[in-house]
Design a protein around this motif. Sequence first.
Motif, PDB file in Angstrom:
ATOM      1  N   PHE B  32      15.877   0.019  32.015  1.00 49.76           N
ATOM      2  CA  PHE B  32      15.309   0.453  30.747  1.00 49.76           C
ATOM      3  C   PHE B  32      14.116  -0.407  30.357  1.00 49.76           C
ATOM      4  CE2 PHE B  32      19.203   2.866  29.941  1.00 49.76           C
ATOM      5  CZ  PHE B  32      18.626   4.002  29.446  1.00 49.76           C
ATOM      6  N   MET B  33      14.165  -1.697  30.691  1.00 45.68           N
ATOM      7  CA  MET B  33      13.025  -2.557  30.385  1.00 45.68           C
ATOM      8  C   MET B  33      11.803  -2.118  31.186  1.00 45.68           C
ATOM      9  SD  MET B  33      15.161  -6.083  30.222  1.00 45.68           S
ATOM     10  CE  MET B  33      13.942  -7.239  29.671  1.00 45.68           C
ATOM     11  N   LEU B  34      12.013  -1.733  32.464  1.00 45.21           N
ATOM     12  CA  LEU B  34      10.891  -1.250  33.283  1.00 45.21           C
ATOM     13  C   LEU B  34      10.314   0.046  32.706  1.00 45.21           C
ATOM     14  CD1 LEU B  34       9.520  -2.023  36.008  1.00 45.21           C
ATOM     15  CD2 LEU B  34      10.905  -0.271  37.028  1.00 45.21           C
ATOM     16  N   ILE B  35      11.207   0.955  32.274  1.00 40.45           N
ATOM     17  CA  ILE B  35      10.750   2.213  31.676  1.00 40.45           C
ATOM     18  C   ILE B  35       9.925   1.924  30.419  1.00 40.45           C
ATOM     19  CG2 ILE B  35      11.566   4.266  30.471  1.00 40.45           C
ATOM     20  CD1 ILE B  35      13.880   4.382  32.404  1.00 40.45           C
ATOM     21  N   SER B  36      10.365   0.947  29.621  1.00 34.54           N
ATOM     22  CA  SER B  36       9.647   0.620  28.400  1.00 34.54           C
ATOM     23  C   SER B  36       8.257   0.076  28.702  1.00 34.54           C
ATOM     24  CB  SER B  36      10.435  -0.403  27.605  1.00 34.54           C
ATOM     25  OG  SER B  36      11.781  -0.043  27.566  1.00 34.54           O
ATOM     26  N   VAL B  37       8.156  -0.718  29.774  1.00 31.25           N
ATOM     27  CA  VAL B  37       6.832  -1.210  30.159  1.00 31.25           C
ATOM     28  C   VAL B  37       5.937  -0.033  30.551  1.00 31.25           C
ATOM     29  CG1 VAL B  37       5.621  -2.595  31.864  1.00 31.25           C
ATOM     30  CG2 VAL B  37       7.666  -3.481  30.804  1.00 31.25           C
ATOM     31  N   GLU B  38       6.529   0.980  31.228  1.00 30.59           N
ATOM     32  CA  GLU B  38       5.749   2.181  31.556  1.00 30.59           C
ATOM     33  C   GLU B  38       5.254   2.869  30.293  1.00 30.59           C
ATOM     34  OE1 GLU B  38       4.858   3.219  34.610  1.00 30.59           O
ATOM     35  OE2 GLU B  38       5.702   1.280  35.140  1.00 30.59           O
ATOM     36  N   ILE B  39       6.125   2.971  29.269  1.00 31.28           N
ATOM     37  CA  ILE B  39       5.716   3.603  28.006  1.00 31.28           C
ATOM     38  C   ILE B  39       4.559   2.834  27.384  1.00 31.28           C
ATOM     39  CG2 ILE B  39       6.453   4.109  25.656  1.00 31.28           C
ATOM     40  CD1 ILE B  39       9.245   4.585  26.748  1.00 31.28           C
ATOM     41  N   MET B  40       4.637   1.499  27.412  1.00 27.61           N
ATOM     42  CA  MET B  40       3.572   0.691  26.826  1.00 27.61           C
ATOM     43  C   MET B  40       2.260   0.875  27.574  1.00 27.61           C
ATOM     44  SD  MET B  40       5.849  -2.653  26.145  1.00 27.61           S
ATOM     45  CE  MET B  40       4.566  -3.790  25.735  1.00 27.61           C
ATOM     46  N   LEU B  41       2.318   0.918  28.923  1.00 35.17           N
ATOM     47  CA  LEU B  41       1.100   1.121  29.706  1.00 35.17           C
ATOM     48  C   LEU B  41       0.483   2.483  29.407  1.00 35.17           C
ATOM     49  CD1 LEU B  41       2.080  -0.313  33.184  1.00 35.17           C
ATOM     50  CD2 LEU B  41       0.347  -1.170  31.661  1.00 35.17           C
TER      51      LEU B  41
END
Lengths: 178, 102
Positions: B32-41
């Motif tokens: 989920f942390m990786l997915i959130s970084v994708e959302i931020m990018l």
Amino acid sequence: MELTFYIAAAVAVLSTIMVITRYNMIHALLYLVVSFLAVAVVFFTLGAPFMAALEVIIYAGAIVVLIIFVIMMLNLTQEDVQREKEWLKPSVWVGPTILSAVLLAELVYIVAAGTPPQAEAVVAIDARLVGLSLFGPYILGVQLSGILLTAGIVGAYHLGRQKKKVIHRFLQERSAAA
Amino acid sequence: MNASTMEAALLLAGVLFMLGLISVLIRRNVIFMLISVEIMLNAAGLAFIVAGSKWVQPDGQVMFIFILTMAAAEVSVGLALILQIYHQLKTLDSDAANFMKG
């Protein structure tokens, strides 16, 4: 065009909220795809059709499929879902959320009371202009992203490789006997 | 594109970025942390597109292509790291990796 933009923006925000509140990973990924598609519609209304296509292909296609493959490889159980659920109790996040909502309302008020809008038409920037710019002034950036992708491939292969456990045959016989 | 839509698009980028940041902070699951970084990018890329649309220049879209390339490389390395964490620790809880004393 205006209404399209606002509806797509609302969908993007709602689906992103759903992404970050789901306990089940596959549900979250479905909402993530919806969020990327909504952002692609926003790109289209902003006059960037080529970027909308890239968003659908690379983000909603390739990256999400990669994450789904890894989730399927991990073969997770219900315990992980339960552990995430314990972390997201309402008593933990209600207070900070109310305070942040007040700050967000202030921000919206400041932005809404800004400069009066002036009517302009949408000007689309098509793929030809982007390509001319990519292989003109930004050629160094294209080469650097090639190096970055190579480093990513090599790094992912090196990190993801399963180390083969080498046990000496003497120890193997002992462990078999024990 | 008129100015109010432009401001709304920038606001959307900011809201999406904040949602990703909140998710990175509250979730304990590394995927989920990786997915959130994708959302931020993605939100950062949206801000670039808005800027490029505002000045009718292709530069914002070029920057978005670079962000896309970076996100692809980052997610592949990140998923390889997640696989290694899962094989070492048998869990996806990021708190379980505290033996690194970072």
